[in-house]
Design an enzyme around this catalytic site. Structure first.
Site, PDB file in Angstrom:
ATOM      1  CE1 TYR A  24      -6.208   4.181   8.336  1.00  0.00           C
ATOM      2  CE2 TYR A  24      -7.000   4.207  10.602  1.00  0.00           C
ATOM      3  CZ  TYR A  24      -6.122   3.744   9.652  1.00  0.00           C
ATOM      4  OH  TYR A  24      -5.142   2.840   9.995  1.00  0.00           O
ATOM      5  CG  HIS A  31      -2.090  -0.884   1.113  1.00  0.00           C
ATOM      6  ND1 HIS A  31      -3.344  -0.534   1.520  1.00  0.00           N
ATOM      7  CD2 HIS A  31      -2.208  -2.126   0.582  1.00  0.00           C
ATOM      8  CE1 HIS A  31      -4.188  -1.518   1.272  1.00  0.00           C
ATOM      9  NE2 HIS A  31      -3.511  -2.507   0.708  1.00  0.00           N
ATOM     10  CE1 TYR A  35      -0.792   3.274   8.288  1.00  0.00           C
ATOM     11  CE2 TYR A  35      -2.406   4.530   9.544  1.00  0.00           C
ATOM     12  CZ  TYR A  35      -2.054   3.401   8.838  1.00  0.00           C
ATOM     13  OH  TYR A  35      -2.968   2.382   8.690  1.00  0.00           O
ATOM     14  CE  LYS A  77       3.182   4.271  14.219  1.00  0.00           C
ATOM     15  NZ  LYS A  77       3.048   3.735  12.874  1.00  0.00           N
ATOM     16  N   PRO A 104      -5.956   0.980  18.414  1.00  0.00           N
ATOM     17  CG  PRO A 104      -7.674  -0.399  17.646  1.00  0.00           C
ATOM     18  CD  PRO A 104      -7.196   0.336  18.851  1.00  0.00           C
TER      19      PRO A 104
HETATM   20  P1  RFL Z   1       0.231 -10.851  22.179  1.00  0.00           P
HETATM   21  O1  RFL Z   1       0.004 -10.983  20.705  1.00  0.00           O
HETATM   22  O2  RFL Z   1      -0.930 -10.543  23.035  1.00  0.00           O
HETATM   23  O3  RFL Z   1       0.924 -12.205  22.645  1.00  0.00           O
HETATM   24  C1  RFL Z   1       1.073 -12.529  24.012  1.00  0.00           C
HETATM   25  C2  RFL Z   1       1.049 -14.031  24.135  1.00  0.00           C
HETATM   26  O4  RFL Z   1       1.316 -14.404  25.486  1.00  0.00           O
HETATM   27  C3  RFL Z   1       0.450 -15.465  25.848  1.00  0.00           C
HETATM   28  N1  RFL Z   1       0.341 -15.508  27.324  1.00  0.00           N
HETATM   29  C4  RFL Z   1       0.960 -16.435  28.098  1.00  0.00           C
HETATM   30  N2  RFL Z   1       1.762 -17.480  27.792  1.00  0.00           N
HETATM   31  C5  RFL Z   1       2.213 -18.243  28.815  1.00  0.00           C
HETATM   32  N3  RFL Z   1       1.906 -18.006  30.121  1.00  0.00           N
HETATM   33  C6  RFL Z   1       1.127 -16.975  30.470  1.00  0.00           C
HETATM   34  N4  RFL Z   1       0.822 -16.734  31.757  1.00  0.00           N
HETATM   35  C7  RFL Z   1       0.608 -16.127  29.440  1.00  0.00           C
HETATM   36  N5  RFL Z   1      -0.200 -15.047  29.432  1.00  0.00           N
HETATM   37  C8  RFL Z   1      -0.344 -14.680  28.145  1.00  0.00           C
HETATM   38  C9  RFL Z   1      -0.838 -15.125  25.122  1.00  0.00           C
HETATM   39  O5  RFL Z   1      -1.685 -16.261  24.967  1.00  0.00           O
HETATM   40  C10 RFL Z   1      -0.310 -14.604  23.793  1.00  0.00           C
HETATM   41  O6  RFL Z   1      -0.173 -15.631  22.843  1.00  0.00           O
HETATM   42  O7  RFL Z   1       1.344  -9.741  22.478  1.00  0.00           O
HETATM   43  P2  RFL Z   1       2.593  -9.252  21.634  1.00  0.00           P
HETATM   44  O8  RFL Z   1       3.394 -10.400  21.112  1.00  0.00           O
HETATM   45  O9  RFL Z   1       3.222  -8.210  22.449  1.00  0.00           O
HETATM   46  O10 RFL Z   1       1.984  -8.567  20.310  1.00  0.00           O
HETATM   47  C11 RFL Z   1       1.275  -7.364  20.377  1.00  0.00           C
HETATM   48  C12 RFL Z   1       0.114  -7.372  19.372  1.00  0.00           C
HETATM   49  O11 RFL Z   1      -0.583  -8.591  19.456  1.00  0.00           O
HETATM   50  C13 RFL Z   1      -0.842  -6.214  19.637  1.00  0.00           C
HETATM   51  O12 RFL Z   1      -0.138  -5.002  19.892  1.00  0.00           O
HETATM   52  C14 RFL Z   1      -1.802  -5.908  18.503  1.00  0.00           C
HETATM   53  O13 RFL Z   1      -2.390  -7.025  17.927  1.00  0.00           O
HETATM   54  C15 RFL Z   1      -2.878  -4.967  19.087  1.00  0.00           C
HETATM   55  N6  RFL Z   1      -4.133  -5.100  18.422  1.00  0.00           N
HETATM   56  C16 RFL Z   1      -4.285  -4.502  17.230  1.00  0.00           C
HETATM   57  N7  RFL Z   1      -3.285  -3.707  16.756  1.00  0.00           N
HETATM   58  C17 RFL Z   1      -3.405  -3.122  15.573  1.00  0.00           C
HETATM   59  O14 RFL Z   1      -2.470  -2.407  15.139  1.00  0.00           O
HETATM   60  N8  RFL Z   1      -4.561  -3.293  14.841  1.00  0.00           N
HETATM   61  C18 RFL Z   1      -5.604  -4.099  15.259  1.00  0.00           C
HETATM   62  O15 RFL Z   1      -6.591  -4.254  14.570  1.00  0.00           O
HETATM   63  C19 RFL Z   1      -5.491  -4.719  16.495  1.00  0.00           C
HETATM   64  N9  RFL Z   1      -6.485  -5.518  16.981  1.00  0.00           N
HETATM   65  C20 RFL Z   1      -5.178  -5.892  18.969  1.00  0.00           C
HETATM   66  C21 RFL Z   1      -6.340  -6.115  18.209  1.00  0.00           C
HETATM   67  C22 RFL Z   1      -5.098  -6.469  20.235  1.00  0.00           C
HETATM   68  C23 RFL Z   1      -6.131  -7.241  20.789  1.00  0.00           C
HETATM   69  N10 RFL Z   1      -6.005  -7.742  22.143  1.00  0.00           N
HETATM   70  C24 RFL Z   1      -4.697  -7.850  22.754  1.00  0.00           C
HETATM   71  C25 RFL Z   1      -7.066  -7.866  23.038  1.00  0.00           C
HETATM   72  C26 RFL Z   1      -7.367  -6.909  18.707  1.00  0.00           C
HETATM   73  C27 RFL Z   1      -7.276  -7.495  19.993  1.00  0.00           C
HETATM   74  C28 RFL Z   1      -8.415  -8.386  20.439  1.00  0.00           C
HETATM   75  C1  PHB Z   2      -6.408  -3.999  10.339  1.00  0.00           C
HETATM   76  O1  PHB Z   2      -6.233  -4.269   9.140  1.00  0.00           O
HETATM   77  O2  PHB Z   2      -6.842  -4.843  11.129  1.00  0.00           O
HETATM   78  C2  PHB Z   2      -6.097  -2.640  10.828  1.00  0.00           C
HETATM   79  C3  PHB Z   2      -5.562  -1.710   9.968  1.00  0.00           C
HETATM   80  C4  PHB Z   2      -5.289  -0.418  10.424  1.00  0.00           C
HETATM   81  C5  PHB Z   2      -5.565  -0.086  11.740  1.00  0.00           C
HETATM   82  C6  PHB Z   2      -6.104  -1.030  12.600  1.00  0.00           C
HETATM   83  C7  PHB Z   2      -6.383  -2.313  12.139  1.00  0.00           C
HETATM   84  O3  PHB Z   2      -5.329   1.183  12.163  1.00  0.00           O
END
Ligand code: RFL
Ligand code: PHB
Length: 394
Positions: A198, A74, A388, A293, A289
């Site tokens: 957005y 993109h 971004y 980031k 989100p």
């Molecule tokens: P993660 O991906 O949460 O991974 C942490 C892992 O640790 C495990 N865990 C344990 N393992 C062993 N013993 C324990 N006691 C444990 N406790 C927990 C968990 O099962 C998991 O597998 O963290 P990490 O690696 O720091 O990565 C960060 C990203 O995942 C996160 O910043 C993003 O995904 C945030 N986020 C989003 N970010 C975006 O930019 N766009 C999004 O659309 C977006 N959607 C989201 C999200 C985060 C969400 N969470 C955390 C609720 C949607 C959700 C539902």
């Molecule tokens: C996504 O593709 O899930 C996504 C993209 C941009 C954002 C958040 C989520 O700011």
């Protein structure tokens, strides 16, 4: 069972998995423990946008092949408000930086496939002796066998609800909870747009993202305490049509295969290190989100951490480990600012979140003024684009 490794890693999200892979490339061995199943980790739907620096890193460490084949390149985003839709062209604003849409869950699959030692479905994860040079990671494996792993360092990559952060003796926490959440869907329908949209609208924020040429990912702002069961597929599409609608453009609908609500919050815990325990990714900080980031910040943390641990454990020098928290927090706060800026500019703040209803009107006017600035001033557009598209990795 008592064993030994150099680095104990908790969590098989992007932070833990990529750290393990980077360490292995430098001959540093590790044991990774995860309380969920491999299947769950590989299916969990989360982020989708990879910054330029994240893409370069994944290529450099040998995890970029499928991303380069299947990821969608993109060159910007659309901002929509007050009946207008504007494209921001990131390469021309940032000296050539682009974005790649490749789901977090695919990054996770690629890293697990690298084949490093991982214990899935563990329980009772705990850390102790973090103020010594031999911290211990303990857990019970899927067969019920108790393990004690003596380590040189432990990386807490266990997300917001993990056990690592509560094991830190003293932390300073900064936090903001936003008065809304995001309802996200996956739909089997080709994206109706070439770039992410957005949209700021009087009915609330909406966003159009994608996962592949066949699958769309869309979000709408909802109240934080909404129940997903109250949102039928028809109601979700209706709101998406209203909020994303634009003259001469059609939003194509298709079967919804997944839906969920995520609360919006910012959270930073400092410092990110205590003795031989290092926090990385969501274990230390959460961003809303809107700025895409969260995942990229987790990747940046573990790049810094991998360099610091290699220096400590291979070269015997503690300078990078000592600087770890401060090095990461500069970027963390920059991302926290940018995520706040995007969130505040694009969402509709409920009248109930203000003490005086006139303030809601005030906020709305400021948002439109800011969006006009970003879409008419090159300097303002460049500021958004640089943040971004992301800053070079350390
Ligand atoms: P993660 O991906 O949460 O991974 C942490 C892992 O640790 C495990 N865990 C344990 N393992 C062993 N013993 C324990 N006691 C444990 N406790 C927990 C968990 O099962 C998991 O597998 O963290 P990490 O690696 O720091 O990565 C960060 C990203 O995942 C996160 O910043 C993003 O995904 C945030 N986020 C989003 N970010 C975006 O930019 N766009 C999004 O659309 C977006 N959607 C989201 C999200 C985060 C969400 N969470 C955390 C609720 C949607 C959700 C539902
Ligand atoms: C996504 O593709 O899930 C996504 C993209 C941009 C954002 C958040 C989520 O700011």
């Amino acid at each position: 069972m008592r064993t030994r490794t150099q680095v104990g890693i908790i969590g098989a999200g992007p932070a833990g998995l990529l750290l393990q892979h980077m360490l292995a490339r430098h001959g540093v061995d590790s044991v990774l423990v995860e309380n969920r199943s491999r299947e769950y980790c590989e299916k969990r739907q989360r982020a989708g946008v990879l910054e330029h620096g994240t893409v370069e890193l994944l290529k450099e460490i040998g995890l970029g092949d499928r991303m380069m084949r299947e990821g969608l390149l993109h060159s910007g985003i659309y901002l929509q408000f007050a009946g207008e839709r504007h494209h921001l062209d990131f390469p021309s604003l940032t000296g050539g930086r682009t974005l790649t849409v490749y789901a977090q869950t695919e990054v996770v699959k690629d890293a697990i496939a690298a084949g490093h030692p991982i214990f899935f479905e563990v329980s009772d994860t705990a850390v102790r002796d973090i103020d010594t040079e031999r911290p211990v990671l303990s857990f019970t494996d899927a067969d019920g066998v108790a393990h004690e792993v003596e380590c040189d360092a432990i990386a807490g990559c266990d997300g917001f609800h993990g056990v690592s952060r509560p094991s830190m003796p003293s932390l300073r926490v900064s936090e903001r909870t936003y008065p809304f959440g995001w309802l996200g869907i996956l739909a089997t329908v080709p994206p109706s747009t070439d770039e992410l949209i957005y949209a700021h609208s009087p009915h609330g924020f909406a966003m159009h993202s994608m996962r592949s040429p066949e699958v769309s990912r869309l979000y709408i702002q909802v109240d934080p305490d909404e129940k997903i069961d109250d949102w039928s597929d028809a109601r979700i599409w209706e709101q998406l049509q209203i909020r994303l609608g634009h003259p001469g453009w059609t939003l194509n609908e298709g079967p919804i295969t997944e839906k969920g609500i995520t609360p919006m919050r910012s959270f930073v815990a400092e410092p990110m290190r205590s003795g031989r325990l290092f926090l990385a990714g969501d274990a230390a900080h959460i961003v809303p989100p809107t700025g895409a980031k969260g995942l990229n910040l987790a990747v940046a943390d573990v790049k810094v951490l991998a360099d610091a641990l290699v220096r400590l454990l291979v070269e015997g020098k503690s300078d990078l480990a000592d600087a770890y928290s401060e090095t990461c927090l500069t970027r963390v706060w920059r991302s926290t600012w940018f995520s706040w800026y995007m969130t505040s500019m694009l969402h509709r703040f409920p009248v109930s979140s203000f003490s005086d209803p006139a303030e809601a009107d005030f906020q709305e006017h400021l948002q439109i003024a800011q969006l006009r600035q970003v879409t008419s001033s090159e300097a303002a557009a460049r500021n958004l684009a640089e943040n971004y598209a992301g800053w070079p990795l350390p």
